[in-house]
Design an enzyme around this catalytic site. Structure first.
Site, PDB file in Angstrom:
ATOM      1  N   TYR A   1      42.303  44.321  43.777  1.00 33.00           N
ATOM      2  CA  TYR A   1      42.033  45.499  44.605  1.00 33.00           C
ATOM      3  C   TYR A   1      41.563  45.042  45.980  1.00 33.00           C
ATOM      4  O   TYR A   1      40.839  44.050  46.101  1.00 33.00           O
ATOM      5  CB  TYR A   1      40.968  46.374  43.919  1.00 33.00           C
ATOM      6  CG  TYR A   1      40.703  47.685  44.622  1.00 33.00           C
ATOM      7  CD1 TYR A   1      41.757  48.497  45.016  1.00 33.00           C
ATOM      8  CD2 TYR A   1      39.404  48.102  44.896  1.00 33.00           C
ATOM      9  CE1 TYR A   1      41.519  49.697  45.671  1.00 33.00           C
ATOM     10  CE2 TYR A   1      39.160  49.304  45.542  1.00 33.00           C
ATOM     11  CZ  TYR A   1      40.224  50.093  45.933  1.00 33.00           C
ATOM     12  OH  TYR A   1      39.995  51.273  46.588  1.00 33.00           O
TER      13      TYR A   1
ATOM     14  N   TYR B   1      32.560  50.296  45.638  1.00 30.08           N
ATOM     15  CA  TYR B   1      33.127  49.334  44.677  1.00 30.08           C
ATOM     16  C   TYR B   1      32.128  48.193  44.554  1.00 30.08           C
ATOM     17  O   TYR B   1      32.311  47.114  45.107  1.00 30.08           O
ATOM     18  CB  TYR B   1      34.486  48.846  45.174  1.00 30.08           C
ATOM     19  CG  TYR B   1      35.365  48.202  44.134  1.00 30.08           C
ATOM     20  CD1 TYR B   1      36.012  48.968  43.163  1.00 30.08           C
ATOM     21  CD2 TYR B   1      35.586  46.829  44.128  1.00 30.08           C
ATOM     22  CE1 TYR B   1      36.847  48.374  42.228  1.00 30.08           C
ATOM     23  CE2 TYR B   1      36.429  46.228  43.195  1.00 30.08           C
ATOM     24  CZ  TYR B   1      37.050  47.010  42.248  1.00 30.08           C
ATOM     25  OH  TYR B   1      37.882  46.430  41.324  1.00 30.08           O
TER      26      TYR B   1
HETATM   27  P1  NAI Z   1      42.174  50.599  32.426  1.00 31.13           P
HETATM   28  O1  NAI Z   1      40.916  51.226  31.935  1.00 31.13           O
HETATM   29  O2  NAI Z   1      43.460  51.147  31.928  1.00 31.13           O
HETATM   30  O3  NAI Z   1      42.208  49.030  32.108  1.00 31.13           O
HETATM   31  C1  NAI Z   1      41.091  48.213  32.030  1.00 31.13           C
HETATM   32  C2  NAI Z   1      41.102  47.617  30.637  1.00 31.13           C
HETATM   33  O4  NAI Z   1      40.204  46.514  30.562  1.00 31.13           O
HETATM   34  C3  NAI Z   1      40.653  48.612  29.560  1.00 31.13           C
HETATM   35  O5  NAI Z   1      41.684  48.728  28.594  1.00 31.13           O
HETATM   36  C4  NAI Z   1      39.436  47.952  28.961  1.00 31.13           C
HETATM   37  O6  NAI Z   1      39.308  48.196  27.598  1.00 31.13           O
HETATM   38  C5  NAI Z   1      39.730  46.486  29.248  1.00 31.13           C
HETATM   39  N1  NAI Z   1      38.591  45.589  29.176  1.00 31.13           N
HETATM   40  C6  NAI Z   1      37.382  45.706  29.777  1.00 31.13           C
HETATM   41  N2  NAI Z   1      36.592  44.662  29.446  1.00 31.13           N
HETATM   42  C7  NAI Z   1      37.333  43.870  28.623  1.00 31.13           C
HETATM   43  C8  NAI Z   1      37.068  42.655  27.946  1.00 31.13           C
HETATM   44  N3  NAI Z   1      35.891  42.030  28.032  1.00 31.13           N
HETATM   45  N4  NAI Z   1      38.044  42.112  27.175  1.00 31.13           N
HETATM   46  C9  NAI Z   1      39.236  42.731  27.061  1.00 31.13           C
HETATM   47  N5  NAI Z   1      39.545  43.875  27.685  1.00 31.13           N
HETATM   48  C10 NAI Z   1      38.595  44.448  28.449  1.00 31.13           C
HETATM   49  O7  NAI Z   1      42.075  50.654  34.006  1.00 31.13           O
HETATM   50  P2  NAI Z   1      43.025  50.114  35.176  1.00 31.13           P
HETATM   51  O8  NAI Z   1      42.478  50.760  36.402  1.00 31.13           O
HETATM   52  O9  NAI Z   1      44.441  50.285  34.854  1.00 31.13           O
HETATM   53  O10 NAI Z   1      42.662  48.578  35.260  1.00 31.13           O
HETATM   54  C11 NAI Z   1      43.591  47.529  35.100  1.00 31.13           C
HETATM   55  C12 NAI Z   1      43.446  46.535  36.235  1.00 31.13           C
HETATM   56  O11 NAI Z   1      43.870  47.157  37.451  1.00 31.13           O
HETATM   57  C13 NAI Z   1      42.010  46.068  36.477  1.00 31.13           C
HETATM   58  O12 NAI Z   1      42.024  44.693  36.814  1.00 31.13           O
HETATM   59  C14 NAI Z   1      41.613  46.884  37.683  1.00 31.13           C
HETATM   60  O13 NAI Z   1      40.562  46.293  38.428  1.00 31.13           O
HETATM   61  C15 NAI Z   1      42.918  46.880  38.445  1.00 31.13           C
HETATM   62  N6  NAI Z   1      43.028  47.848  39.542  1.00 31.13           N
HETATM   63  C16 NAI Z   1      42.845  49.192  39.316  1.00 31.13           C
HETATM   64  C17 NAI Z   1      42.927  50.096  40.362  1.00 31.13           C
HETATM   65  C18 NAI Z   1      42.744  51.558  40.113  1.00 31.13           C
HETATM   66  O14 NAI Z   1      42.594  52.324  41.076  1.00 31.13           O
HETATM   67  N7  NAI Z   1      42.768  52.021  38.879  1.00 31.13           N
HETATM   68  C19 NAI Z   1      43.214  49.644  41.748  1.00 31.13           C
HETATM   69  C20 NAI Z   1      43.441  48.229  41.867  1.00 31.13           C
HETATM   70  C21 NAI Z   1      43.318  47.374  40.808  1.00 31.13           C
END
Ligand code: NAI
Length: 296
Positions: free
Chosen positions: A182, A192
């Site tokens: 991000y 953030y």
């Molecule tokens: P999401 O909630 O779908 O995905 C995050 C996942 O990480 C969840 O499934 C959660 O259970 C898992 N997680 C957390 N701690 C964990 C651990 N210790 N071991 C295994 N799994 C773990 O949310 P999202 O937003 O799709 O996130 C996916 C990636 O995208 C992340 O790296 C996030 O920072 C990145 N991202 C998201 C943005 C947004 O606006 N949603 C923007 C830019 C990047």
């Protein structure tokens, strides 16, 4: 045979991980998923009960198949690293072999090798606190879950990743990995917090170093996607996601809502032979918002 992908960080059908899985499945890949242990039960139950069937639909009308869901907690590398309090926590009681090393070993036993590794996970327990108010533990936890988790996954999966073979200058197989970052790593995004901006900066820097190390040693490519805002479960926990989506709509060069599918398709491109010369890169998938100097 088609390629096999392990996608770490799917626990519902809203996030980027799910969208990446779909794009890879649509391109013919076999899908393995790593799901955070405390979220495993509800994810598997929802899958089984057909709750995700609508969103499993691929462009050809078929439903995405997930070959196997692995419990995973990417902040622990080996069983020896797991503290007693987690071992005895009832949210972890039903699952086993969920440290990074064990998951890689289990995938090896089940499938032998993979071609694609996707890291789509992050966690910052103090994300809603400004950096100036973040505790050492909160900061280190953000780095552990959001940055080192990628180093660890790559380290443990590299031995079972099919390396790229250069045949007559053409990359015929090619292991590849991709993660999600991000823009808060490089620009000030108030809200953030908790060291998450620092964690993303580490992830992006590591993308370069790991591209060199995994590229030279194993012919594996390492890239990261700097994604625009999406109302995922993780993003909602931060609290400002609707504001960020609106900000992007108003200010980005392309004024439309970003869909998770656009990020999924970019990930599928990056891990495919079409991107055989791209490694160590941060690729923006954000309707161009990163290119703006001021909002207008
Ligand atoms: P999401 O909630 O779908 O995905 C995050 C996942 O990480 C969840 O499934 C959660 O259970 C898992 N997680 C957390 N701690 C964990 C651990 N210790 N071991 C295994 N799994 C773990 O949310 P999202 O937003 O799709 O996130 C996916 C990636 O995208 C992340 O790296 C996030 O920072 C990145 N991202 C998201 C943005 C947004 O606006 N949603 C923007 C830019 C990047």
């Amino acid at each position: 045979r088609g390629k096999r992908a392990f996608i770490a960080g799917i626990a519902d059908d809203n996030g980027y991980g799910w969208a990446i899985a779909k794009s890879l499945a649509a391109a013919g890949a076999e899908i393995l998923v790593g799901t955070w242990v405390p979220a495993l039960n509800i994810f598997e139950t929802s899958l089984r009960r057909g709750k995700f069937d609508d969103s499993r639909k691929l462009p050809d009308g078929s439903l995405m198949e997930i070959a196997k869901v692995y419990p995973l907690d990417a902040v622990y590398d080996t069983p020896e690293d797991v503290p007693e309090s987690v071992k005895t926590n009832k949210r972890y009681a039903g699952a086993s072999n969920w440290t990074v090393k064990e998951v890689a070993e289990t995938v090896k036993q089940d499938f032998g090798t993979i071609d694609i590794l996707v890291h789509s996970l992050a966690n910052g327990p103090e994300v809603i606190k400004p950096l100036l108010e973040t505790s050492r533990n909160g900061y280190l936890a953000a780095i552990s879950a959001s940055s080192y988790s990628f180093v660890s996954l790559l380290k443990h999966f590299v031995p079972i990743m099919n390396p790229g073979i250069i045949l007559f200058v053409v990359d015929v197989a090619g292991g590849a990995s991709v993660s999600l970052t991000y823009i808060a790593s490089e620009r000030i995004i108030p809200g953030y917090g908790g060291g998450m901006s620092s964690a993303k900066a580490a992830l992006e820097s590591d993308t370069q170093v790991l591209a060199f190390e995994a590229g030279r040693k194993h012919k594996i490519r390492v890239n990261t996607i700097s994604a625009g805002p999406l109302g995922s479960r993780a993003a909602k926990a931060i609290g400002f996601i609707d504001m960020m989506i609106n900000y992007s709509l108003e200010n980005a060069p392309v004024q439309k809502e970003l869909s998770a599918e656009e990020v999924g398709n970019t990930a599928a491109f990056l891990v495919s032979p079409l991107a055989s010369a791209i490694t160590g890169a941060v690729i923006y998938v954000d309707n161009g918002l990163n290119a703006m100097g001021v909002g207008v």
